[in-house]
Design an enzyme around this catalytic site. Structure first.
Site, PDB file in Angstrom:
ATOM      1  N   TYR A  18      -1.604  -1.030  11.356  1.00 42.57           N
ATOM      2  CA  TYR A  18      -1.876  -1.527   9.998  1.00 42.57           C
ATOM      3  C   TYR A  18      -0.723  -1.163   9.055  1.00 42.57           C
ATOM      4  O   TYR A  18      -0.200  -2.016   8.328  1.00 42.57           O
ATOM      5  CB  TYR A  18      -3.205  -0.945   9.466  1.00 42.57           C
ATOM      6  CG  TYR A  18      -3.281  -0.927   7.965  1.00 42.57           C
ATOM      7  CD1 TYR A  18      -3.499  -2.098   7.251  1.00 42.57           C
ATOM      8  CD2 TYR A  18      -3.084   0.263   7.254  1.00 42.57           C
ATOM      9  CE1 TYR A  18      -3.523  -2.084   5.863  1.00 42.57           C
ATOM     10  CE2 TYR A  18      -3.110   0.275   5.871  1.00 42.57           C
ATOM     11  CZ  TYR A  18      -3.329  -0.899   5.182  1.00 42.57           C
ATOM     12  OH  TYR A  18      -3.331  -0.881   3.817  1.00 42.57           O
ATOM     13  N   LYS A  33       2.267  -3.535   6.905  1.00 40.13           N
ATOM     14  CA  LYS A  33       2.630  -3.489   5.478  1.00 40.13           C
ATOM     15  C   LYS A  33       4.141  -3.270   5.326  1.00 40.13           C
ATOM     16  O   LYS A  33       4.809  -3.923   4.516  1.00 40.13           O
ATOM     17  CB  LYS A  33       1.854  -2.379   4.755  1.00 40.13           C
ATOM     18  CG  LYS A  33       0.363  -2.659   4.577  1.00 40.13           C
ATOM     19  CD  LYS A  33       0.063  -3.761   3.554  1.00 40.13           C
ATOM     20  CE  LYS A  33      -1.408  -4.118   3.498  1.00 40.13           C
ATOM     21  NZ  LYS A  33      -1.732  -5.287   2.696  1.00 40.13           N
ATOM     22  N   SER A  81       0.848  -1.200   0.000  1.00 40.31           N
ATOM     23  CA  SER A  81       0.000   0.000   0.000  1.00 40.31           C
ATOM     24  C   SER A  81       0.873   1.235   0.000  1.00 40.31           C
ATOM     25  O   SER A  81       1.988   1.234   0.554  1.00 40.31           O
ATOM     26  CB  SER A  81      -0.853  -0.005   1.264  1.00 40.31           C
ATOM     27  OG  SER A  81      -1.419   1.255   1.485  1.00 40.31           O
TER      28      SER A  81
HETATM   29  C1  UD1 Z   1      -6.752   5.019   3.910  1.00 39.76           C
HETATM   30  C2  UD1 Z   1      -5.795   4.681   5.011  1.00 39.76           C
HETATM   31  C3  UD1 Z   1      -4.609   3.967   4.410  1.00 39.76           C
HETATM   32  C4  UD1 Z   1      -5.080   2.711   3.671  1.00 39.76           C
HETATM   33  C5  UD1 Z   1      -6.123   3.116   2.625  1.00 39.76           C
HETATM   34  C6  UD1 Z   1      -6.718   1.898   1.926  1.00 39.76           C
HETATM   35  C7  UD1 Z   1      -6.051   6.316   6.801  1.00 39.76           C
HETATM   36  C8  UD1 Z   1      -5.425   7.479   7.525  1.00 39.76           C
HETATM   37  N1  UD1 Z   1      -5.386   5.879   5.729  1.00 39.76           N
HETATM   38  O1  UD1 Z   1      -6.121   5.870   2.958  1.00 39.76           O
HETATM   39  O2  UD1 Z   1      -3.701   3.607   5.433  1.00 39.76           O
HETATM   40  O3  UD1 Z   1      -3.999   2.078   3.062  1.00 39.76           O
HETATM   41  O4  UD1 Z   1      -7.179   3.845   3.236  1.00 39.76           O
HETATM   42  O5  UD1 Z   1      -7.723   1.305   2.672  1.00 39.76           O
HETATM   43  O6  UD1 Z   1      -7.083   5.810   7.210  1.00 39.76           O
HETATM   44  N2  UD1 Z   1     -12.198  11.388   3.670  1.00 39.76           N
HETATM   45  C9  UD1 Z   1     -13.222  12.239   4.042  1.00 39.76           C
HETATM   46  N3  UD1 Z   1     -14.345  11.696   4.586  1.00 39.76           N
HETATM   47  C10 UD1 Z   1     -14.511  10.336   4.770  1.00 39.76           C
HETATM   48  C11 UD1 Z   1     -13.458   9.479   4.375  1.00 39.76           C
HETATM   49  C12 UD1 Z   1     -12.315  10.034   3.840  1.00 39.76           C
HETATM   50  O7  UD1 Z   1     -13.123  13.467   3.906  1.00 39.76           O
HETATM   51  O8  UD1 Z   1     -15.554   9.921   5.279  1.00 39.76           O
HETATM   52  C13 UD1 Z   1     -10.996  11.964   3.031  1.00 39.76           C
HETATM   53  C14 UD1 Z   1      -9.683  11.677   3.754  1.00 39.76           C
HETATM   54  O9  UD1 Z   1      -9.428  12.674   4.696  1.00 39.76           O
HETATM   55  C15 UD1 Z   1      -8.697  11.672   2.584  1.00 39.76           C
HETATM   56  C16 UD1 Z   1      -9.525  11.126   1.407  1.00 39.76           C
HETATM   57  O10 UD1 Z   1     -10.887  11.347   1.771  1.00 39.76           O
HETATM   58  O11 UD1 Z   1      -8.295  12.980   2.254  1.00 39.76           O
HETATM   59  C17 UD1 Z   1      -9.317   9.643   1.136  1.00 39.76           C
HETATM   60  O12 UD1 Z   1      -9.552   8.914   2.355  1.00 39.76           O
HETATM   61  P1  UD1 Z   1      -9.601   7.305   2.372  1.00 39.76           P
HETATM   62  O13 UD1 Z   1     -10.523   6.826   1.331  1.00 39.76           O
HETATM   63  O14 UD1 Z   1      -9.892   6.901   3.788  1.00 39.76           O
HETATM   64  O15 UD1 Z   1      -8.152   6.868   1.944  1.00 39.76           O
HETATM   65  P2  UD1 Z   1      -6.715   7.257   2.582  1.00 39.76           P
HETATM   66  O16 UD1 Z   1      -6.856   8.067   3.815  1.00 39.76           O
HETATM   67  O17 UD1 Z   1      -5.896   7.819   1.492  1.00 39.76           O
END
Ligand code: UD1
Length: 336
Positions: free
Chosen positions: A148, A152, A124
């Site tokens: 987690y 990895k 990842s």
């Molecule tokens: C997350 C995990 C990462 C993991 C990946 C795959 C965290 C900090 N990171 O990545 O370790 O490998 O998922 O499962 O959890 N967001 C919102 N609202 C939400 C959800 C997300 O605003 O309800 C935003 C987040 O702040 C971020 C973006 O959307 O900027 C993507 O979030 P997400 O889909 O959770 O992925 P990652 O954080 O990149």
């Protein structure tokens, strides 16, 4: 000769199974359904026209794994099976270290015993940690901020060391950016347990009426509109990357690492707007504080996979939004 997919009933594993079969590989799936459903296997049969050989159980069970290797002529393993929820890993670190690390070591021991020494591993972009600056290249130092992520980082190191110690091993580490979307049939897709942690499943569950509104975690990042920027990649492009990585792995020795991303970042707000425009569904949202552990911007330098594997993501953001919505709207309760 078959390719064994651990965690092959999961989101990435199931899409990879389809692309491997399309490319002419024989596939065997092992899964414990800890984060997937037996219904996936029915859907895979509809898509591929094949009854994929399946074993239900955990990779922590050495006897169970040994039996699979005795009964089949396995050429290589694609190792997807792992827990992946960041928050849960902070609350239950031992559960994560045991399943992910011990599971991987057990799998490698059994592979060694059966002289199967080709493995493609689901890593990842989380291993780039919080200090590296995008675009991220494969030789940057790795680190983590939660159990987690550490699993990895450690699993990558274990695999690299195994390949160093025994030149017969061929190890390919694939670092995924943010996989979204679904197979265009709408039959398989991402079906998280409980309330989704990741952005796109959350958006699609708001769209289908299961959740009231999206919380956007922070609008004060140093990005174009203040919301977090990520490299979203269509799951089918990602799955095709596995096929090319496997082909390269089968003719190689040692270890190699590839980013699987598009090389382009989109903000949370850009994603919400693209989803609304493509699917004509409104996504109400509220701005909330930043989520712990999040970084402003994360996207790949995807040039190495292009040069060495001949792989490049083909699908657009619109494709990703349309296919995510088709899956969710056709399956409002996932596989249930
Ligand atoms: C997350 C995990 C990462 C993991 C990946 C795959 C965290 C900090 N990171 O990545 O370790 O490998 O998922 O499962 O959890 N967001 C919102 N609202 C939400 C959800 C997300 O605003 O309800 C935003 C987040 O702040 C971020 C973006 O959307 O900027 C993507 O979030 P997400 O889909 O959770 O992925 P990652 O954080 O990149």
């Amino acid at each position: 000769m078959s390719i064994l997919l651990t965690g092959g009933a999961g989101y990435i594993g199931s899409h990879t199974a389809v692309e491997l079969i399309t490319a002419g590989f024989e596939v065997i799936i092992v899964d414990d359904f800890s984060n997937s459903s037996p219904e996936v296997l029915n859907r895979l049969k509809t898509i591929t026209g094949q009854n994929i050989p399946f074993y239900e159980g955990t990779i922590l069970d050495k006897t169970f794994l040994n039996n699979i290797f005795y009964e089949n002529d396995i050429e290589a393993v694609i190792h997807f099976a792992a827990f992946k929820a960041v928050g849960e890993s902070v609350e239950q670190p031992l559960k994560y270290y045991k399943n992910n690390i011990t599971g991987t070591i057990t799998l490698l021991e059994v592979m060694n015993a059966h002289k199967v020494k080709n493995i493609v591993f689901s890593s990842s972009a989380t291993v780039y940690g919080i200090n590296n600056i995008s675009p991220l290249t494969e030789e940057l130092p790795t680190s983590a901020t939660n159990p987690y992520g550490y699993t990895k980082v450690m699993m990558e190191q274990i695999l690299i060391d195994v390949a160093k110690a025994d030149p017969e091993w061929s190890v390919t580490l694939l670092r995924y950016f943010n996989p979204i979307g679904a197979h265009e049939s709408g039959l398989i897709g991402e079906a998280p347990n409980g309330v989704p942690n990741n952005l796109v499943p959350y958006i699609t569950q708001v769209a289908v009426g299961k959740l009231k509104e999206l919380s956007i975690f922070g609008d004060d990042y140093n990005t174009l509109d203040g919301t977090g920027v990520r490299d979203y990649i269509h799951i089918v492009d990602l799955a095709k990357g596995h096929v090319l990585a496997l082909k390269q792995n089968l003719g190689a020795q040692g270890s190699d690492i590839f980013n699987l991303g598009t090389g382009k970042g989109y903000s949370v707000l850009e994603l919400v707007k693209a989803f609304e425009a493509e699917n004509h569904v409104a996504i109400p949202y509220v701005i909330k504080p930043r989520r712990a552990g999040d970084i402003a911007t994360c996207y790949a330098d995807a040039s190495k996979a292009n040069k060495k594997l001949g792989w490049k993501a083909q699908k657009t953001l619109q494709d990703m939004m349309r296919d995510s919505w088709r899956w969710q709207s056709q399956n409002p309760n996932g596989y249930q």
